[in-house]
Design a protein around this motif. Structure first.
Motif, PDB file in Angstrom:
ATOM      1  N   ASP A 186      17.585 120.516 -53.866  1.00  0.00           N
ATOM      2  CA  ASP A 186      17.005 119.672 -52.821  1.00  0.00           C
ATOM      3  C   ASP A 186      17.788 118.368 -52.696  1.00  0.00           C
ATOM      4  OD1 ASP A 186      15.122 121.583 -52.428  1.00  0.00           O
ATOM      5  OD2 ASP A 186      13.482 120.523 -53.429  1.00  0.00           O
ATOM      6  N   CYS A 187      17.645 117.735 -51.528  1.00  0.00           N
ATOM      7  CA  CYS A 187      18.330 116.472 -51.265  1.00  0.00           C
ATOM      8  C   CYS A 187      17.323 115.333 -51.107  1.00  0.00           C
ATOM      9  CB  CYS A 187      19.161 116.560 -49.979  1.00  0.00           C
ATOM     10  SG  CYS A 187      20.568 117.667 -50.071  1.00  0.00           S
ATOM     11  N   LEU A 188      17.786 114.144 -51.432  1.00  0.00           N
ATOM     12  CA  LEU A 188      17.035 112.944 -51.104  1.00  0.00           C
ATOM     13  C   LEU A 188      17.663 112.360 -49.842  1.00  0.00           C
ATOM     14  CD1 LEU A 188      14.750 111.070 -52.300  1.00  0.00           C
ATOM     15  CD2 LEU A 188      16.614 109.557 -52.964  1.00  0.00           C
ATOM     16  N   VAL A 189      16.861 112.130 -48.824  1.00  0.00           N
ATOM     17  CA  VAL A 189      17.362 111.607 -47.556  1.00  0.00           C
ATOM     18  C   VAL A 189      16.994 110.130 -47.455  1.00  0.00           C
ATOM     19  CG1 VAL A 189      17.425 111.907 -45.059  1.00  0.00           C
ATOM     20  CG2 VAL A 189      16.986 113.882 -46.546  1.00  0.00           C
ATOM     21  N   VAL A 190      17.979 109.305 -47.146  1.00  0.00           N
ATOM     22  CA  VAL A 190      17.801 107.859 -47.068  1.00  0.00           C
ATOM     23  C   VAL A 190      18.003 107.412 -45.630  1.00  0.00           C
ATOM     24  CG1 VAL A 190      18.654 105.616 -47.866  1.00  0.00           C
ATOM     25  CG2 VAL A 190      18.643 107.586 -49.431  1.00  0.00           C
ATOM     26  N   LEU A 191      17.124 106.551 -45.149  1.00  0.00           N
ATOM     27  CA  LEU A 191      17.294 105.946 -43.818  1.00  0.00           C
ATOM     28  C   LEU A 191      18.035 104.624 -44.017  1.00  0.00           C
ATOM     29  CD1 LEU A 191      13.768 106.579 -42.219  1.00  0.00           C
ATOM     30  CD2 LEU A 191      15.773 108.062 -42.310  1.00  0.00           C
ATOM     31  N   PRO A 192      19.326 104.562 -43.648  1.00  0.00           N
ATOM     32  CA  PRO A 192      20.152 103.396 -43.966  1.00  0.00           C
ATOM     33  C   PRO A 192      20.062 102.296 -42.904  1.00  0.00           C
ATOM     34  CG  PRO A 192      21.507 105.039 -42.924  1.00  0.00           C
ATOM     35  CD  PRO A 192      20.102 105.612 -42.961  1.00  0.00           C
ATOM     36  N   GLN A 193      20.745 101.196 -43.201  1.00  0.00           N
ATOM     37  CA  GLN A 193      20.909 100.107 -42.241  1.00  0.00           C
ATOM     38  C   GLN A 193      22.387  99.749 -42.166  1.00  0.00           C
ATOM     39  OE1 GLN A 193      18.366  96.849 -43.461  1.00  0.00           O
ATOM     40  NE2 GLN A 193      16.628  97.690 -42.330  1.00  0.00           N
ATOM     41  N   ASN A 194      22.837  99.357 -40.984  1.00  0.00           N
ATOM     42  CA  ASN A 194      24.218  98.929 -40.811  1.00  0.00           C
ATOM     43  C   ASN A 194      24.453  97.572 -41.478  1.00  0.00           C
ATOM     44  OD1 ASN A 194      25.347 101.093 -39.154  1.00  0.00           O
ATOM     45  ND2 ASN A 194      23.951 100.394 -37.545  1.00  0.00           N
ATOM     46  N   ASP A 195      25.678  97.337 -41.840  1.00  0.00           N
ATOM     47  CA  ASP A 195      26.082  96.087 -42.503  1.00  0.00           C
ATOM     48  C   ASP A 195      25.784  94.903 -41.581  1.00  0.00           C
ATOM     49  OD1 ASP A 195      27.367  93.950 -43.695  1.00  0.00           O
ATOM     50  OD2 ASP A 195      29.167  95.079 -44.187  1.00  0.00           O
ATOM     51  N   PRO A 196      25.011  93.901 -42.050  1.00  0.00           N
ATOM     52  CA  PRO A 196      24.697  92.727 -41.196  1.00  0.00           C
ATOM     53  C   PRO A 196      25.940  92.030 -40.663  1.00  0.00           C
ATOM     54  CG  PRO A 196      23.340  92.738 -43.169  1.00  0.00           C
ATOM     55  CD  PRO A 196      24.346  93.829 -43.349  1.00  0.00           C
ATOM     56  N   ALA A 197      27.033  91.984 -41.442  1.00  0.00           N
ATOM     57  CA  ALA A 197      28.259  91.338 -40.964  1.00  0.00           C
ATOM     58  C   ALA A 197      28.852  92.104 -39.793  1.00  0.00           C
ATOM     59  CB  ALA A 197      29.271  91.249 -42.105  1.00  0.00           C
ATOM     60  N   LEU A 198      28.782  93.433 -39.847  1.00  0.00           N
ATOM     61  CA  LEU A 198      29.296  94.250 -38.753  1.00  0.00           C
ATOM     62  C   LEU A 198      28.411  94.098 -37.519  1.00  0.00           C
ATOM     63  CD1 LEU A 198      31.531  96.361 -38.123  1.00  0.00           C
ATOM     64  CD2 LEU A 198      29.844  98.127 -38.665  1.00  0.00           C
ATOM     65  N   VAL A 199      27.112  94.024 -37.729  1.00  0.00           N
ATOM     66  CA  VAL A 199      26.173  93.835 -36.616  1.00  0.00           C
ATOM     67  C   VAL A 199      26.441  92.503 -35.925  1.00  0.00           C
ATOM     68  CG1 VAL A 199      23.738  93.486 -36.011  1.00  0.00           C
ATOM     69  CG2 VAL A 199      24.384  95.312 -37.606  1.00  0.00           C
ATOM     70  N   GLU A 200      26.660  91.462 -36.721  1.00  0.00           N
ATOM     71  CA  GLU A 200      26.941  90.138 -36.148  1.00  0.00           C
ATOM     72  C   GLU A 200      28.236  90.149 -35.343  1.00  0.00           C
ATOM     73  OE1 GLU A 200      27.490  85.482 -37.628  1.00  0.00           O
ATOM     74  OE2 GLU A 200      26.827  87.040 -39.036  1.00  0.00           O
ATOM     75  N   LEU A 201      29.268  90.823 -35.865  1.00  0.00           N
ATOM     76  CA  LEU A 201      30.541  90.910 -35.154  1.00  0.00           C
ATOM     77  C   LEU A 201      30.380  91.670 -33.844  1.00  0.00           C
ATOM     78  CD1 LEU A 201      33.602  90.510 -34.990  1.00  0.00           C
ATOM     79  CD2 LEU A 201      33.876  92.581 -36.391  1.00  0.00           C
ATOM     80  N   LEU A 202      29.585  92.727 -33.859  1.00  0.00           N
ATOM     81  CA  LEU A 202      29.371  93.506 -32.645  1.00  0.00           C
ATOM     82  C   LEU A 202      28.613  92.698 -31.600  1.00  0.00           C
ATOM     83  CD1 LEU A 202      29.482  96.036 -30.953  1.00  0.00           C
ATOM     84  CD2 LEU A 202      27.617  96.994 -32.315  1.00  0.00           C
ATOM     85  N   MET A 203      27.576  91.956 -32.015  1.00  0.00           N
ATOM     86  CA  MET A 203      26.822  91.143 -31.056  1.00  0.00           C
ATOM     87  C   MET A 203      27.720  90.067 -30.455  1.00  0.00           C
ATOM     88  SD  MET A 203      22.978  90.752 -32.686  1.00  0.00           S
ATOM     89  CE  MET A 203      23.544  89.992 -34.204  1.00  0.00           C
ATOM     90  N   SER A 204      28.614  89.496 -31.286  1.00  0.00           N
ATOM     91  CA  SER A 204      29.550  88.490 -30.785  1.00  0.00           C
ATOM     92  C   SER A 204      30.523  89.105 -29.785  1.00  0.00           C
ATOM     93  CB  SER A 204      30.307  87.876 -31.963  1.00  0.00           C
ATOM     94  OG  SER A 204      31.314  86.995 -31.511  1.00  0.00           O
TER      95      SER A 204
END
Length: 463
Positions: A289-307
């Protein structure tokens, strides 16, 4: 019971003829024949009376009785064969939900893994529904390989009279997206089968598309008005099935007990041992069996994308066709995948960027395949700046952030209240920028003991 000269008033020849006839009749035909014989007997009794008025009355009674005894014959529902090709359990899970839904509304359904189905019986099916994933470079799952080979071989039968529909599971980041489902769909049509409903190709976030496929197939075979009732019932069926256990829509918030780097100082690798507490979790896990994780994107990458986009983090943006909205920052952090490009993403971007260079490039399939390798959404925005792109357009371009699956490295028998995984941090440099794995580096850099992480189990019945 067979008729004979000893249990009926018929001669041996008559009894034989009646027995042979009865064996060919359906239950509805037997009911009709019974009513006809009773009415005919009354008609015969009436004609022996010399009074014409009685004959007329009996004739009317006979007509009434024939009408009363004549049943409303409904066409019998076609038998349904539901086959799945599954490597990790997703297709099997959907097939089981679909089988339950079809059975609950009165259909005769045979559910089998493809390797449990004898290929030579394909010519005997009536309605055939296939749910299958795709592996590697467009290959069928192991349990679908034999049937896949059979229908593409010389011994494949003609399938006139068979109706079918295919639900394909895949991942748009792969070149041969949903290829096995496409293969089955095309070949079944070539063999003469009638496509009952168009094939649906699902990305890694398959649940919504799968629900619609099930609802529309049921609507087609049952002719429910406009499909609204069928779609609602199917959605409720899948929803209730999910609520029985933790899932992507209903994750368990697991506390991190340990997060240890297993590599020594100076090593060029970083492998993390991560332990989660399963307090009152209520589900067991097994080997494979697998453990499934709901991840989050890197905050630094998110900030760069919004900019790069030039939008305000607090802007409310649409994330679905239903009109649901959340803030731009939340959407780019937890909802949209921003670290990978896919062929559909580039094609959608060309439609919304109003960039002529991109519109020309996406006509070249080979260019797309080369460009998406190692690049992300920020690269696309920089290489092909959009002339017109509004926040409400974003959900038309980006796909949902896929969960990450990790093999379990602990034993339920030894640690029933814990689950452990081993994660290698992914870091690399390409196209002039440092890159990192979404979930692996989240564990390596931003998850500490005491934090909670949304998880759920994924069964692997084929392990």
């Amino acid at each position: 019971m067979n008729l004979s000269v000893t249990n009926s008033p018929f001669t041996e020849g008559q009894a034989t003829q009646i027995n042979e006839l009865l064996q060919t009749l359906t239950p509805e035909q037997k009911v009709w024949l019974s009513g006809y014989l009773v009415a005919n007997q009354q008609l015969t009794s009436g004609t022996s009376d010399t009074q014409g008025s009685q004959i007329g009355a009996v004739s009317k009674d006979t007509e009434t009785m024939l009408q009363q005894n004549e049943p409303t014959i409904q066409p019998e529902k076609r038998a349904i064969t539901l086959l799945y090709g599954s490597e990790t359990g997703n297709a099997q899970g959907l097939a089981e939900i679909f089988e339950e839904r079809l059975s609950n509304i009165g259909h005769n359904v045979t559910l089998k893994a493809m390797d449990e189905f004898k290929p030579k019986n394909l010519k005997n099916v009536e309605d055939l529904f296939i749910i299958t994933s795709t592996q590697g470079e467009g290959d069928p799952p192991d349990n679908a390989a034999e049937l896949h080979e059979f229908i593409h071989g010389r011994k494949a039968p003609k399938l006139e009279g068979v109706r079918f529909s295919v639900l394909a599971l895949g991942d748009q980041t792969y070149e041969f997206f949903c290829q096995t489902g496409k293969d089955f769909d095309k070949k079944l049509e070539e063999l003469g089968a009638e496509r009952l409903y168009e094939r649906v190709d699902c990305d890694v976030d398959y649940e919504e598309d799968a629900e619609k496929w099930m609802a529309n197939v049921i609507n087609t075979i049952d002719s429910a008005p406009e499909g609204t009732q069928s779609e609602q019932v199917v959605s409720e069926s899948i929803k209730s099935a999910k609520e029985k256990k933790y899932s992507k829509a209903n994750p368990y918030q697991a506390e991190v007990l340990e997060n240890i780097n297993l590599n020594g100082r100076g090593s060029n690798k970083e492998t993390r041992h991560i332990e989660f507490l399963l307090d009152n979790f209520g589900e067991e896990y097994e080997v494979g069996d697998c453990l499934v994780v709901l991840p989050q994107n890197d905050p630094a990458l998110v900030e760069l994308l919004m900019s790069t986009l030039g939008w305000d983090p607090g802007d409310q943006i649409q994330i679905s066709e239903d009109g649901d909205t959340i803030s731009l920052e939340e959407a780019l952090t937890s909802y949209f995948e921003i670290t990978k490009l896919t062929r559909p993403l580039l094609q959608n971007a060309a439609a919304y960027f109003d960039n002529e260079a991109l519109e020309d490039k996406v006509q070249d399939s080979e260019w797309i395949q080369n460009y998406i390798e190692g690049r992300d959404f920020i690269d696309l925005l920089n290489d092909f700046p959009p002339e017109e792109l509004e926040p409400e357009d974003l959900y038309q371009i980006l796909r949902k952030l896929p969960p990450r699956e990790y093999s379990i490295s602990s034993s339920y028998q030894s640690l029933p209240d814990e689950v452990h995984i081993t994660v290698g941090a992914v870091r690399y440099n390409t196209h002039g920028r440092d890159r990192s794995g979404v979930c692996s580096v989240q564990f390596a850099e931003r998850i500490q003991p005491g934090d909670t992480v949304p998880i759920y189990l994924k069964r692997n019945p084929n392990f």
